[in-house]
Design a protein around this motif. Structure first.
Motif, PDB file in Angstrom:
ATOM      1  N   TRP A  86       0.835  -1.211   0.000  1.00 55.77           N
ATOM      2  CA  TRP A  86       0.000   0.000   0.000  1.00 55.77           C
ATOM      3  C   TRP A  86       0.866   1.256   0.000  1.00 55.77           C
ATOM      4  CZ3 TRP A  86      -0.128   3.711   3.921  1.00 55.77           C
ATOM      5  CH2 TRP A  86      -1.129   4.696   3.804  1.00 55.77           C
ATOM      6  N   ALA A  87       1.889   1.294   0.840  1.00 53.02           N
ATOM      7  CA  ALA A  87       2.766   2.464   0.904  1.00 53.02           C
ATOM      8  C   ALA A  87       3.509   2.656  -0.420  1.00 53.02           C
ATOM      9  CB  ALA A  87       3.759   2.322   2.054  1.00 53.02           C
ATOM     10  N   ILE A  88       3.951   1.562  -1.035  1.00 60.02           N
ATOM     11  CA  ILE A  88       4.640   1.653  -2.315  1.00 60.02           C
ATOM     12  C   ILE A  88       3.710   2.215  -3.385  1.00 60.02           C
ATOM     13  CG2 ILE A  88       5.636   0.247  -4.164  1.00 60.02           C
ATOM     14  CD1 ILE A  88       6.766  -1.563  -1.929  1.00 60.02           C
ATOM     15  N   ASP A  89       2.463   1.757  -3.393  1.00 62.83           N
ATOM     16  CA  ASP A  89       1.496   2.280  -4.357  1.00 62.83           C
ATOM     17  C   ASP A  89       1.283   3.786  -4.175  1.00 62.83           C
ATOM     18  OD1 ASP A  89       1.181  -0.249  -5.377  1.00 62.83           O
ATOM     19  OD2 ASP A  89      -0.658  -0.686  -4.264  1.00 62.83           O
ATOM     20  N   GLN A  90       1.273   4.234  -2.924  1.00 69.43           N
ATOM     21  CA  GLN A  90       1.041   5.650  -2.640  1.00 69.43           C
ATOM     22  C   GLN A  90       2.236   6.514  -3.038  1.00 69.43           C
ATOM     23  OE1 GLN A  90      -1.884   6.891  -1.537  1.00 69.43           O
ATOM     24  NE2 GLN A  90      -2.762   4.838  -1.542  1.00 69.43           N
ATOM     25  N   LEU A  91       3.439   6.003  -2.843  1.00 71.64           N
ATOM     26  CA  LEU A  91       4.647   6.789  -3.113  1.00 71.64           C
ATOM     27  C   LEU A  91       5.094   6.699  -4.563  1.00 71.64           C
ATOM     28  CD1 LEU A  91       6.755   5.998   0.086  1.00 71.64           C
ATOM     29  CD2 LEU A  91       5.365   8.029  -0.376  1.00 71.64           C
ATOM     30  N   ALA A 138      12.377   4.612  -1.154  1.00 72.78           N
ATOM     31  CA  ALA A 138      12.503   6.051  -1.374  1.00 72.78           C
ATOM     32  C   ALA A 138      12.275   6.378  -2.839  1.00 72.78           C
ATOM     33  CB  ALA A 138      13.887   6.536  -0.942  1.00 72.78           C
ATOM     34  N   THR A 139      11.386   7.335  -3.094  1.00 72.55           N
ATOM     35  CA  THR A 139      11.149   7.860  -4.439  1.00 72.55           C
ATOM     36  C   THR A 139      11.178   9.383  -4.346  1.00 72.55           C
ATOM     37  OG1 THR A 139       8.733   8.009  -4.235  1.00 72.55           O
ATOM     38  CG2 THR A 139       9.655   5.890  -4.913  1.00 72.55           C
ATOM     39  N   THR A 140      10.935  10.031  -5.481  1.00 74.93           N
ATOM     40  CA  THR A 140      10.882  11.491  -5.467  1.00 74.93           C
ATOM     41  C   THR A 140       9.675  12.002  -4.691  1.00 74.93           C
ATOM     42  OG1 THR A 140       9.715  11.404  -7.592  1.00 74.93           O
ATOM     43  CG2 THR A 140      12.099  11.713  -7.657  1.00 74.93           C
ATOM     44  N   ALA A 141       8.638  11.153  -4.511  1.00 73.53           N
ATOM     45  CA  ALA A 141       7.430  11.574  -3.796  1.00 73.53           C
ATOM     46  C   ALA A 141       7.560  11.463  -2.287  1.00 73.53           C
ATOM     47  CB  ALA A 141       6.227  10.747  -4.264  1.00 73.53           C
TER      48      ALA A 141
END
Length: 446
Positions: A86-91, A138-141
């Motif tokens: 879920w967190a990966i989908d959001q970020l 970690a992503t840019t978001a």
């Protein structure tokens, strides 16, 4: 005001996460306890433990939370996996970096699972602590912790009596920190994360771990020690010797971030090197494609202190891209700071395998919620409005302050007095038991 009241997004995000992980709970009561514990972990202003969290929630005692951590029937691995997805989908997946690092939690008793006298950077030396290897996405978001593995020292893993008392599963054997990191990365590669960099410090710069990353098709930027040896067309030498032999024109100054005092700049240099970690092919005797191996060197502008990173990708990469991965590696330090300071990651007074995983799970869920809420707020029109009136972007710490003010549970004086009596009575019984035990041990010695 619309640019500052970001806490109103919080209930929506919590509901979304709880819907995603509902399949891991057999009973509605257990799922509600999980939600209550997450929200209490974020809003509590004192040290988090079963006593203080239960009082914050409104329970009459800590027994419900103690049962939840140790004996309640729910699949915490299922919950952890679906929450991380879920967190990966959001970020999102723009410029994804998977960051590996370990952190230690100081303990007062060696009975806690995995607790031993060992080195921990968080403690600043050797101390009695638990160590866990964590994975941050970690992503840019945005960025958040998504997985963890408890490190069992070799002597601990070989002690059958201690394993039985702590409830360590039979299939868990001794594994080094790089091996634990490889287990997590292999699991997430199987779940669909294939286009990502992996970053880590010197603990994870060994050849075996780098070979594993290449076999999983992960690009990497990993720190190595100053005496690490690499091979160039000119021969083999240490990275420190290569750095000192570089001409002045080889260095390029790049901005690596912005702090409260302004932009941060370092000098960087890159040297093409020969790979030493090519995995074997399917027949077990050849080598797969070589790719591009690079030694990245960072030099402090004033002290001239050097740091070294061994990099690999299937195709050549620009210097700026490799530097960006190095900078993203520090996001896990921010995650540790937030998880420990805001969501009680290092405050669990738990001793068994199951209770440790469940306490760390609640802390990670709370941290994910903060990180995702902040990410959504920064991407909204509210962030633009905030910038237009001279406000810094919302942080996890500022969001926590808002939640503690607007969502704090208010209980009557009777509830507060009841808990005061409960604590004093329990502490009296504990002190009496300790005195009796000390008398018994003293008599047996004499």
């Amino acid at each position: 005001m619309a640019a500052t009241v970001a806490h109103e997004r919080w209930p929506v995000v919590v509901n979304d996460l709880m819907d995603r992980i509902a399949g891991g709970f057999r009973r509605r009561e257990t799922r509600l306890t999980c939600r209550d514990m997450i929200e209490a972990m974020v809003t509590i202003e004192e040290s988090a433990n079963c006593w203080s969290l239960a009082e914050q929630i409104g329970h009459r005692g800590p027994h419900v939370l103690q049962h939840f951590l140790s004996r309640a029937r729910f699949d915490h691995d299922h919950v952890a996996e679906h929450a991380a997805v879920w967190a990966i989908d959001q970020l999102g997946n723009h410029e994804t970096v998977l960051v590996i690092d370990e952190t230690g939690d100081e303990k007062s008793s060696p009975d806690a699972v995995g607790a031993a006298h060992q080195y921990s950077g968080a403690l600043g030396g050797v101390g009695l602590c638990q160590i866990a290897v964590h994975l941050s996405y970690a992503t840019t978001a945005g960025h958040t912790l998504i997985d963890r593995r408890l490190y069992l020292p070799e002597a601990w893993a070989a002690d059958d009596e201690r394993r039985d008392m702590a409830g360590v599963p039979d299939e868990i054997t001794f594994a080094t920190k790089p091996q634990l990191a490889a287990q997590m990365l292999a699991a997430w590669q199987a779940r669909g994360i294939t286009d990502a960099w992996v970053a880590g410090d010197e603990v994870y710069g060994g050849r075996k771990f780098r070979t594993t990353l290449r076999s999983l098709n992960f690009r990497y930027v990993l720190a190595v020690k100053t005496d690490h040896r690499v091979t160039t067309p000119a021969g083999t030498s240490t990275v420190a010797d290569l750095a000192h032999a570089l001409p002045t024109a080889s260095w390029q100054r790049l901005r690596t971030g912005t702090g409260t005092k302004g932009d941060r700049h370092y000098d960087w240099a890159a040297i093409d090197i020969r790979p030493d970690d090519a995995p074997q092919d399917r027949d077990g005797h050849g080598e797969t494609g070589q790719g591009a191996s690079t030694l990245l060197i960072r030099r402090h502008r004033y002290t001239c202190e050097l740091s070294f990173y061994r990099c690999w990708s299937p195709s050549p990469r620009l210097l700026r891209e490799l530097v960006a991965v190095v900078c993203r590696r520090w996001k896990i330090e921010e995650d540790f700071q937030a998880a420990k300071g805001l969501t009680g990651l290092d405050q669990g007074q738990v001793t068994t395998w199951t209770s440790w995983h469940r306490w760390s799970l609640i802390s990670l869920l709370a941290h994910m919620l903060l990180a995702v809420t902040v990410s959504l707020d920064r991407a909204s029109t509210a962030a633009t409005a905030a910038a237009s009136i001279g406000l810094v972007p919302l942080s996890c710490r500022e969001l926590t302050r808002l939640l503690r003010r607007f969502h704090a549970r208010a209980h009557d004086i009777v509830h507060a007095l009841r808990w005061s009596l409960w604590r004093r009575r329990h502490q009296h019984r504990a002190a009496r038991c300790h005195r009796r035990w000390n008398e018994v041990t003293a008599a047996s010695i004499t």
